[in-house]
Scaffold this active site. Structure first.
Site, PDB file in Angstrom:
ATOM      1  N   SER A  32       0.833  -1.217   0.000  1.00 36.69           N
ATOM      2  CA  SER A  32       0.000   0.000   0.000  1.00 36.69           C
ATOM      3  C   SER A  32       0.862   1.260   0.000  1.00 36.69           C
ATOM      4  O   SER A  32       0.341   2.366   0.021  1.00 36.69           O
ATOM      5  CB  SER A  32      -0.928  -0.002   1.225  1.00 36.69           C
ATOM      6  OG  SER A  32      -0.179  -0.169   2.413  1.00 36.69           O
ATOM      7  N   ASN A 119      -2.249  -2.597  13.291  1.00 34.97           N
ATOM      8  CA  ASN A 119      -3.707  -2.418  13.220  1.00 34.97           C
ATOM      9  C   ASN A 119      -4.171  -1.142  13.926  1.00 34.97           C
ATOM     10  O   ASN A 119      -4.993  -0.395  13.402  1.00 34.97           O
ATOM     11  CB  ASN A 119      -4.423  -3.641  13.803  1.00 34.97           C
ATOM     12  CG  ASN A 119      -4.126  -4.895  13.003  1.00 34.97           C
ATOM     13  OD1 ASN A 119      -3.554  -4.812  11.914  1.00 34.97           O
ATOM     14  ND2 ASN A 119      -4.510  -6.049  13.531  1.00 34.97           N
ATOM     15  N   THR A 164     -40.449  25.592 -10.373  1.00 36.27           N
ATOM     16  CA  THR A 164     -40.687  24.207  -9.953  1.00 36.27           C
ATOM     17  C   THR A 164     -40.827  23.455 -11.261  1.00 36.27           C
ATOM     18  O   THR A 164     -41.347  24.004 -12.238  1.00 36.27           O
ATOM     19  CB  THR A 164     -41.958  24.058  -9.096  1.00 36.27           C
ATOM     20  OG1 THR A 164     -43.076  24.497  -9.864  1.00 36.27           O
ATOM     21  CG2 THR A 164     -41.894  24.882  -7.809  1.00 36.27           C
ATOM     22  N   HIS A 165     -40.333  22.229 -11.297  1.00 36.56           N
ATOM     23  CA  HIS A 165     -40.291  21.437 -12.549  1.00 36.56           C
ATOM     24  C   HIS A 165     -39.511  22.184 -13.641  1.00 36.56           C
ATOM     25  O   HIS A 165     -39.733  21.943 -14.821  1.00 36.56           O
ATOM     26  CB  HIS A 165     -41.697  21.113 -13.071  1.00 36.56           C
ATOM     27  CG  HIS A 165     -42.649  20.646 -12.019  1.00 36.56           C
ATOM     28  ND1 HIS A 165     -42.863  19.308 -11.746  1.00 36.56           N
ATOM     29  CD2 HIS A 165     -43.434  21.336 -11.150  1.00 36.56           C
ATOM     30  CE1 HIS A 165     -43.751  19.202 -10.762  1.00 36.56           C
ATOM     31  NE2 HIS A 165     -44.108  20.416 -10.373  1.00 36.56           N
ATOM     32  N   SER A 286     -14.190  27.467 -27.271  1.00 36.59           N
ATOM     33  CA  SER A 286     -14.232  26.301 -28.152  1.00 36.59           C
ATOM     34  C   SER A 286     -13.157  26.483 -29.211  1.00 36.59           C
ATOM     35  O   SER A 286     -12.912  27.598 -29.684  1.00 36.59           O
ATOM     36  CB  SER A 286     -15.607  26.207 -28.810  1.00 36.59           C
ATOM     37  OG  SER A 286     -15.503  25.476 -30.022  1.00 36.59           O
ATOM     38  N   LYS A 292     -18.246  30.742 -28.576  1.00 36.17           N
ATOM     39  CA  LYS A 292     -18.618  29.993 -27.383  1.00 36.17           C
ATOM     40  C   LYS A 292     -17.803  30.319 -26.141  1.00 36.17           C
ATOM     41  O   LYS A 292     -16.621  30.625 -26.200  1.00 36.17           O
ATOM     42  CB  LYS A 292     -18.502  28.483 -27.655  1.00 36.17           C
ATOM     43  CG  LYS A 292     -19.599  28.016 -28.598  1.00 36.17           C
ATOM     44  CD  LYS A 292     -19.795  26.532 -28.516  1.00 36.17           C
ATOM     45  CE  LYS A 292     -20.559  26.164 -27.283  1.00 36.17           C
ATOM     46  NZ  LYS A 292     -20.731  24.717 -27.179  1.00 36.17           N
ATOM     47  N   ASN A 294     -17.666  28.225 -22.613  1.00 33.20           N
ATOM     48  CA  ASN A 294     -18.221  27.012 -22.006  1.00 33.20           C
ATOM     49  C   ASN A 294     -18.022  26.972 -20.497  1.00 33.20           C
ATOM     50  O   ASN A 294     -16.957  27.330 -19.997  1.00 33.20           O
ATOM     51  CB  ASN A 294     -17.570  25.775 -22.633  1.00 33.20           C
ATOM     52  CG  ASN A 294     -17.933  25.632 -24.103  1.00 33.20           C
ATOM     53  OD1 ASN A 294     -19.030  26.003 -24.514  1.00 33.20           O
ATOM     54  ND2 ASN A 294     -16.997  25.119 -24.886  1.00 33.20           N
ATOM     55  N   GLU A 299     -19.271  22.106 -15.168  1.00 28.81           N
ATOM     56  CA  GLU A 299     -19.520  20.736 -15.645  1.00 28.81           C
ATOM     57  C   GLU A 299     -18.634  19.730 -14.912  1.00 28.81           C
ATOM     58  O   GLU A 299     -19.066  18.633 -14.567  1.00 28.81           O
ATOM     59  CB  GLU A 299     -19.272  20.664 -17.149  1.00 28.81           C
ATOM     60  CG  GLU A 299     -20.296  21.454 -17.944  1.00 28.81           C
ATOM     61  CD  GLU A 299     -19.893  21.602 -19.412  1.00 28.81           C
ATOM     62  OE1 GLU A 299     -20.582  21.045 -20.257  1.00 28.81           O
ATOM     63  OE2 GLU A 299     -18.882  22.280 -19.697  1.00 28.81           O
ATOM     64  N   TYR A 326      -9.712  -6.696  12.540  1.00 27.06           N
ATOM     65  CA  TYR A 326      -9.066  -6.200  11.320  1.00 27.06           C
ATOM     66  C   TYR A 326      -9.017  -7.281  10.241  1.00 27.06           C
ATOM     67  O   TYR A 326      -8.761  -8.445  10.506  1.00 27.06           O
ATOM     68  CB  TYR A 326      -7.636  -5.738  11.644  1.00 27.06           C
ATOM     69  CG  TYR A 326      -6.869  -5.269  10.415  1.00 27.06           C
ATOM     70  CD1 TYR A 326      -6.994  -3.959   9.969  1.00 27.06           C
ATOM     71  CD2 TYR A 326      -6.059  -6.142   9.693  1.00 27.06           C
ATOM     72  CE1 TYR A 326      -6.319  -3.531   8.827  1.00 27.06           C
ATOM     73  CE2 TYR A 326      -5.376  -5.723   8.558  1.00 27.06           C
ATOM     74  CZ  TYR A 326      -5.512  -4.422   8.131  1.00 27.06           C
ATOM     75  OH  TYR A 326      -4.850  -3.993   7.007  1.00 27.06           O
ATOM     76  N   GLN A 331      -7.428  -2.193   3.988  1.00 29.22           N
ATOM     77  CA  GLN A 331      -6.380  -1.382   3.366  1.00 29.22           C
ATOM     78  C   GLN A 331      -6.929  -0.623   2.154  1.00 29.22           C
ATOM     79  O   GLN A 331      -6.353   0.378   1.726  1.00 29.22           O
ATOM     80  CB  GLN A 331      -5.223  -2.308   2.950  1.00 29.22           C
ATOM     81  CG  GLN A 331      -4.095  -1.621   2.240  1.00 29.22           C
ATOM     82  CD  GLN A 331      -2.871  -2.519   2.162  1.00 29.22           C
ATOM     83  OE1 GLN A 331      -2.186  -2.722   3.154  1.00 29.22           O
ATOM     84  NE2 GLN A 331      -2.623  -3.090   0.989  1.00 29.22           N
ATOM     85  N   LYS A 334      -8.131   3.651   1.967  1.00 34.59           N
ATOM     86  CA  LYS A 334      -7.442   4.936   1.823  1.00 34.59           C
ATOM     87  C   LYS A 334      -7.603   5.604   0.469  1.00 34.59           C
ATOM     88  O   LYS A 334      -7.862   6.808   0.377  1.00 34.59           O
ATOM     89  CB  LYS A 334      -5.959   4.759   2.152  1.00 34.59           C
ATOM     90  CG  LYS A 334      -5.732   4.553   3.623  1.00 34.59           C
ATOM     91  CD  LYS A 334      -4.353   4.043   3.914  1.00 34.59           C
ATOM     92  CE  LYS A 334      -4.378   3.053   5.061  1.00 34.59           C
ATOM     93  NZ  LYS A 334      -5.113   1.807   4.780  1.00 34.59           N
TER      94      LYS A 334
END
Ligand code: ARG
Length: 466
Positions: A32, A119, A164-165, A286, A292, A294, A299, A326, A331, A334
């Site tokens: 690890s 541990n 709403t909606h 773009s 454009k 963006n 996003e 344990y 392990q 993490k």
């Protein structure tokens, strides 16, 4: 051998009963160090507190303790200077540090691991790391909330359509909309604070799972490491990863809030909506379409939520079948937490920047607020209040007015008194006072409502709460 088995050397930390070393594949699945080296500072801090306690209880000599602390300090500077050589053969951060300590100070290094196990050591290191990450998250959420409070204050009476909606519902203020996010991120911050309190117990001294016969003082190490107290059950201590799961749950909920906000930013910044303009600092162009701009940052914040939620599900799935105490499965905790933490930090920081920088296009919001018959409810309420109609009848009458306005292609406020009276004779010219979006918004003075006066009260309340 074909599978890369290395028969030559067994592990110097636990290899006493092993005649040969692990196969290359065993080493690869077992190690690890590639990711838990991130825990080096916590591991060293934990070892220093442990060694100090062992010496104060007479379990190791003061001289050995001094050598251990000095060696650990050297290792800390080596790691920070980038000169420390991490070895995959030594599996993890704990054994990498201990092996280096042995090279530096000789036999005294072998006394550090008295009355502890990897541990409780890993449980300690990881808890310390998650605690610090939660504290950082708390600060970042406070900065995001502060950004929203400033925007809310500037826009306490900026009218926009409420949805709403995603259909125009009633006019609200942009300040009120900002304050909705203050509530969300305020709840996230409260969850973070609660999680810090929850995990504030020291695991060290639980040893492998059963505690130890050495006369250790767990209260002393707990205090030295800044924990409120030691954990109360050694079996639970080494098998518990609730603190990691809580971090990931909180991160998932917070990321969900960020994602909803990101979605709104994406919608609002389209030419069709045009409610906001993103700063150049948080958007991209773009390569083919020169016009454009963006909303890439928004996003990507929206997308990071997928990763963070994935981490939560991954760790829940790792933990769900594990018998006490344990198991090596743990392990796998993490990387999920590290990845989610990095994503969440980035997402909060990007969002704070976007909120601070974005330009609010009040004219566009105002125009949209008045469209879609957004004050229809105000007309119905006026009919109830001034003409004594039952709300259901008022709703029907208002529906007729909306139908007429729609037929004529105008707003409700553009209908003449005559036209309105033809729909219901009790309508008077006083009705025009409530048909504007400003009047509509100003009338919503109920606690937590959208009236600028109420929004300002809520801003003041939050300002007093950081
Ligand atoms: N690298 C291990 C982990 O992250 C440390 C604990 C190992 N304990 C053990 N008994 N093998 O979980």
């Amino acid at each position: 051998m074909a599978d890369g088995t290395d028969q030559k050397s067994s592990n110097q930390m636990w290899g006493g009963r092993f005649a040969s070393g692990p196969s290359a594949i065993m080493e690869e699945i077992n190690a690890s160090i590639g990711f838990d080296k991130k825990l080096y500072a916590q591991d060293i801090r934990g070892s220093m507190a442990h060694a100090t306690m062992l010496a104060s209880k007479g379990i190791i000599s003061p001289d050995d303790k001094d050598k251990i602390i000095e060696g650990l300090n050297t290792i800390l500077s080596e790691i920070e200077a980038g000169t420390f050589e991490f070895s995959r053969k030594l599996e993890d951060i704990h054994m990498n540090i201990e092996a280096r300590l042995a090279t530096l100070i000789g036999t005294a290094a072998g006394r550090l691991h008295t009355a502890r196990s990897r541990n409780d050591q890993v449980a300690l290191d990881f808890r310390l790391w998650v605690k610090e990450e939660l504290q950082k998250t708390e600060g970042m959420l406070t900065a995001l909330i502060a950004a929203f409070l400033d925007r809310a204050e500037e826009n306490a009476d900026t009218v926009m359509p409420g949805f709403t909606h995603l259909q125009t519902a009633q006019p609200v203020t942009f300040g009120h909309h900002c304050m909705a996010y203050v509530e969300m991120f305020g709840r996230d911050r409260a969850r973070v604070r609660h999680a810090i309190e929850h995990l504030d117990e020291s695991p060290i001294g639980a040893a492998a799972l059963a505690g130890t016969g050495y006369p250790i003082d767990r209260h002393m190490t707990a205090k030295a490491l800044g924990f409120r107290e030691p954990t109360r059950n050694s079996i639970d201590t080494v098998s518990d990863r609730d603190f990691a799961l809580e971090f990931l749950s909180i991160a998932s909920i917070c990321a969900t809030h960020l994602s909803r906000l990101a979605e709104e930013i994406v919608i609002w910044s389209t030419p069709q909506f045009g409610f906001i303009r993103l700063s150049d600092a948080f958007s991209t162009g773009s390569s083919i379409m020169p016009q454009k701009k963006n909303p890439d940052a928004a996003e990507l914040v929206r997308a990071k939520t997928g990763r963070i939620n994935g981490s939560l599900v991954a760790l829940l799935t790792v933990m769900k079948g594990l018998p006490l105490a344990y198991s090596k499965d743990m392990q796998e905790d993490k990387e999920q937490v590290f990845d989610a933490a990095e994503s969440l930090e980035l997402a909060i920081a990007a969002m704070t920047g976007m909120i601070r920088d974005l330009e609010v296009r009040k004219d566009r919001m105002r125009a949209a607020a008045g469209s879609g018959y957004s004050t229809a409810t105000d007309l119905a309420d006026w009919l109830v209040r001034e003409a004594g109609l039952p709300f259901r009848d008022a709703h029907h009458v208002t529906g007729n007015a909306v139908a007429l306005a729609e037929k004529k292609g105008c707003d409700l406020a553009d209908l003449s008194l005559k036209e309105l009276q033809a729909i219901h004779p009790d309508i008077t010219k006083g009705v025009f006072d409530v048909l504007s979006v400003e009047a509509s918004v100003a009338s919503r003075t109920s606690f937590g409502g959208t009236a600028p006066s109420e929004v300002k009260k809520q801003i003041a309340w939050w300002r007093g709460r950081n």
